[in-house]
Design an enzyme around this catalytic site. Sequence first.
Site: not given
Length: 253
Positions: A143, A147
């Site tokens: 990701h 995040k």
Amino acid sequence: MTRIIMSGCNGAMGTMISSIVAQDTEAEIVAGIDIADDGTKNYPVFSSIKDCDVDADALIDFSTPKILDDLLAYCEEKQLPAVLCTTGYDEEQLAKIEKSADKFAVLKSANMSLGVNTLLRLLQEAAKVFAPEGFDIEIVEKHHNQKVDAPSGTALALADSINEVMGGQYEYVYDRSQKREKRGKKELGISAVRGGTIVGDHDVIFAGTDEVITFSHTAYSKAVFAKGAVAAAKFLKGKTVGRFEMADVIANK
């Protein structure tokens, strides 16, 4: 018309959902919840869900686990169906969500995309074939560098899907750096990568003797999650109680 309250309206997902709903003749965002009104939304924005006095048919939450208690209390009071898309809940919070489904309709999913929710089913069939043959199972998720939770909620959902069909026999292992030993037969490794602007990338690896099978899902845009969240809100409209999954939304199409 499905009237939606968007919790986390100023975030990346809230902004994306606002844009998608603006083009949807069957849905409308009637209020937003966020720390402050950034002046870019064409609906009222409240700093706390407690202050929201706008009637709606469903709530979508893409925010933070910190406000879960307030959201659940509000939805119970208003009998408002909730689509919970936030990740990073602890075990106590997850238990509260499950209990809330006895009081109002709740759909919780770590990933709202059609592809991922189809993958959850495929992995169960694969595990029933490969696990008894001694295949090791590893999950690698990637990701963007903003995040905050790791591993991702989707990675855990993929692992849970496998573990469920295998009778809960696997132990999740997130870090092997402190170990000096061979991999256990009942380990299910989950690794997280954070970097750049990666929207979401998940690989589930079944590694056996002399062969490897990999299931992969890549999201190239947050729009796939936003569209799923809106579809879920439409699905929940008019429902009073119950715990729902994206699989229910897919089956209803």
